[in-house]
Write an enzyme that holds these catalytic residues in place. Structure first.
Site, PDB file in Angstrom:
ATOM      1  N   PRO A 264     -34.242   8.192  26.696  1.00  0.00           N
ATOM      2  CA  PRO A 264     -32.922   7.938  26.116  1.00  0.00           C
ATOM      3  C   PRO A 264     -32.691   8.741  24.828  1.00  0.00           C
ATOM      4  CG  PRO A 264     -34.430   6.153  25.578  1.00  0.00           C
ATOM      5  CD  PRO A 264     -35.185   7.093  26.465  1.00  0.00           C
ATOM      6  N   ARG A 302     -18.092  17.563  19.542  1.00  0.00           N
ATOM      7  CA  ARG A 302     -17.963  16.864  20.824  1.00  0.00           C
ATOM      8  C   ARG A 302     -16.520  16.735  21.322  1.00  0.00           C
ATOM      9  NH1 ARG A 302     -19.361  12.322  21.934  1.00  0.00           N
ATOM     10  NH2 ARG A 302     -20.390  12.772  23.898  1.00  0.00           N
ATOM     11  N   CYS A 332     -10.100  27.567  10.780  1.00  0.00           N
ATOM     12  CA  CYS A 332      -9.112  28.474  11.357  1.00  0.00           C
ATOM     13  C   CYS A 332      -9.398  28.683  12.828  1.00  0.00           C
ATOM     14  CB  CYS A 332      -9.080  29.785  10.596  1.00  0.00           C
ATOM     15  SG  CYS A 332      -8.180  29.572   9.069  1.00  0.00           S
ATOM     16  N   TYR A 360     -25.753  14.075  18.854  1.00  0.00           N
ATOM     17  CA  TYR A 360     -25.101  15.366  19.062  1.00  0.00           C
ATOM     18  C   TYR A 360     -23.955  15.591  18.063  1.00  0.00           C
ATOM     19  CZ  TYR A 360     -27.755  14.482  23.288  1.00  0.00           C
ATOM     20  OH  TYR A 360     -28.770  14.157  24.154  1.00  0.00           O
TER      21      TYR A 360
HETATM   22  C1  LIG Z   1     -30.721  15.645  26.738  1.00  0.00           C
HETATM   23  C2  LIG Z   1     -31.830  15.079  27.537  1.00  0.00           C
HETATM   24  C3  LIG Z   1     -32.020  13.700  27.564  1.00  0.00           C
HETATM   25  C4  LIG Z   1     -31.162  12.722  26.838  1.00  0.00           C
HETATM   26  O1  LIG Z   1     -29.860  12.621  27.317  1.00  0.00           O
HETATM   27  P1  LIG Z   1     -28.916  11.489  26.684  1.00  0.00           P
HETATM   28  O2  LIG Z   1     -27.648  11.628  27.422  1.00  0.00           O
HETATM   29  O3  LIG Z   1     -28.758  11.820  25.234  1.00  0.00           O
HETATM   30  O4  LIG Z   1     -29.591  10.193  26.892  1.00  0.00           O
HETATM   31  C5  LIG Z   1     -33.116  13.230  28.283  1.00  0.00           C
HETATM   32  N1  LIG Z   1     -33.944  14.059  28.944  1.00  0.00           N
HETATM   33  C6  LIG Z   1     -33.764  15.395  28.937  1.00  0.00           C
HETATM   34  C7  LIG Z   1     -34.723  16.252  29.669  1.00  0.00           C
HETATM   35  C8  LIG Z   1     -32.710  15.945  28.234  1.00  0.00           C
HETATM   36  O5  LIG Z   1     -32.545  17.271  28.242  1.00  0.00           O
END
Ligand SMILES: *Cc1c(COP(=O)(O)O)cnc(C)c1O
Length: 403
Positions: A264, A302, A332, A360
């Site tokens: 996660p 985002r 800009c 992020y």
């Molecule tokens: C980015 C990523 C995650 C986490 O994704 P989330 O959407 O932030 O939970 C888990 N495993 C891998 C390999 C990733 O590249």
């Protein structure tokens, strides 16, 4: 009760540390982590925080102190994790398209490695044979996630080795007598339908019997968190029940129990984060009432990059009359944070906070327009600590070579 910081407190942080400012609430991270660890009753999965979401060293140290493991996307993240105190056995490097030199470095650091191409798997075999256990990142050909840009498991994705090439994987494994310890899939981000994870398990169960030394299966990350009112979070209780049920109904080949891993990122740190900005200018036009804040997509990309929705609150006027505004940045380039959004009446000088800014957010910020990257603050046990100072003018020139 869910952990959160009050509008008054956030205003005081904006005043104390200046804006734009990222604020992270440590206890909220703990609350999220506890949701994960308490949901599973029969199995005891391992959770690897996908640290690309937010890598400030203090956040890594805090997450390490909770007892979590960490998942890295680059060798530098691996090194940051080691510096934060994670032991190599608790660090997973899920690589993607990287130079083999980085895999050599990761191996020498003793971390767990997931390989995502036949080419690197072959090189790994030639170098290490059976001597170092390794995982394989597979692409399950499942479409899931909030947006094509954040979907990684579908049949046009660059990530992982497509499951239909499993015979080629097996040839390499056999040729070099590789010790395959885990199979990994990560289908995308913002997955609320827990059946996606079950589908992943089903696909892996067909493949598991082909690997006699398997110990772990890694189902990746991508749990959803609520961004808007009415949004739901991935139901961890339900996920746990379904995952445990899927395992119970598939007796493990060889009778060995397989440990389940998750990675996660957003789930751990999205809601702990608040991005505080200040209103520079109000502008009335035929199309909208624009609110220009002292930031832009250089600090929070985002909304422009993923069409992401971040709840925006006027913390200077929490009881003001709701009105409709378009919230934009000061760079800009078109940088709309929100179009036609209802916010309590806004005046120049007000502080606006963007919610769910932990994941992020700072991590994808840049110096575009030669603006400074924001400062970061961590609130822990009721105290606010500056954990990154705002850039200064010298930072803009730091690596430039003036001829
Ligand atoms: C980015 C990523 C995650 C986490 O994704 P989330 O959407 O932030 O939970 C888990 N495993 C891998 C390999 C990733 O590249």
């Amino acid at each position: 009760m869910s952990e959160h910081l009050s509008p008054e407190y956030l205003v005081s942080l904006g005043q104390q540390f200046g804006t734009p400012l990222y604020v992270y609430h440590a206890e909220k991270i703990k609350e999220q982590y506890n949701k994960l660890t308490t949901a599973f009753s029969r199995s005891r999965p391992r959770f690897f925080y996908a640290c690309k979401a937010l890598t400030n060293i203090n956040i890594l140290k805090y997450i390490c102190s909770l007892g979590a493991n960490v998942d890295c996307s680059s060798i530098n993240e691996v090194k940051l994790a080691i510096q934060a105190g994670f032991s190599p056995g608790n660090i997973l490097y899920t690589s993607n398209g990287i130079a083999f030199e980085e895999i050599i470095e990761a191996q020498s650091l003793g971390v767990i490695i997931n390989i995502d191409s036949l080419s690197n798997l072959e090189k790994f075999g030639r170098h290490y044979g059976h001597s170092y256990p390794v995982g394989i990142r597979l692409r399950p050909n499942i479409m899931a996630g909030g947006n094509l840009k954040i979907s990684t498991g579908h049949d046009k994705s660059k990530f992982g080795i497509p499951v239909d090439q499993i015979d080629k994987v097996l040839n390499i494994v056999q040729q070099y007598n590789l010790h395959i310890a885990d199979l990994h899939i990560h289908t995308g981000s913002e997955i609320k339908d827990v059946d996606v994870f079950v589908k992943g398990i089903e696909i892996l169960f067909d493949i598991i019997p082909k690997f006699s030394e398997l110990q772990f299966i890694d189902l990746g990350g991508g749990f959803k968190v609520p961004y808007k009112d009415g949004d739901v979070e991935t139901d961890m209780q339900l996920l746990a029940a379904k995952v445990e049920e899927a395992f119970a109904s598939h007796p493990n080949p060889g009778g060995r129990p397989l440990e389940v891993w998750f990675e996660p990122g957003k789930f751990m740190v999205s809601e702990c984060g608040y991005f505080i900005t200040k209103v520079n200018v109000m502008k009335e036009t035929n199309a909208a009432t624009f609110v220009s804040v002292d930031s832009g997509f250089n600090h929070l990309i985002r909304p422009m990059f993923y069409d992401a929705y971040h709840r925006i609150e006027n913390i200077s006027n929490p009881n003001g009359t709701p009105k409709r505004y378009s919230v934009v940045g000061n760079i800009c380039e078109t940088d709309t944070f929100a179009w036609d959004r209802t916010i309590n009446e806004v005046h120049e000088g007000d502080y606006l906070v963007f919610h769910n800014a932990g994941a992020y957010g700072f991590e994808m910020s840049s110096n575009f327009n030669s603006r400074y990257k924001p400062a970061e603050v961590m609130v822990k046990e009721g105290e606010a600590h500056l954990i990154r100072r705002r850039d200064t003018f010298d930072d803009l020139l730091r690596n430039q070579i003036i001829l």
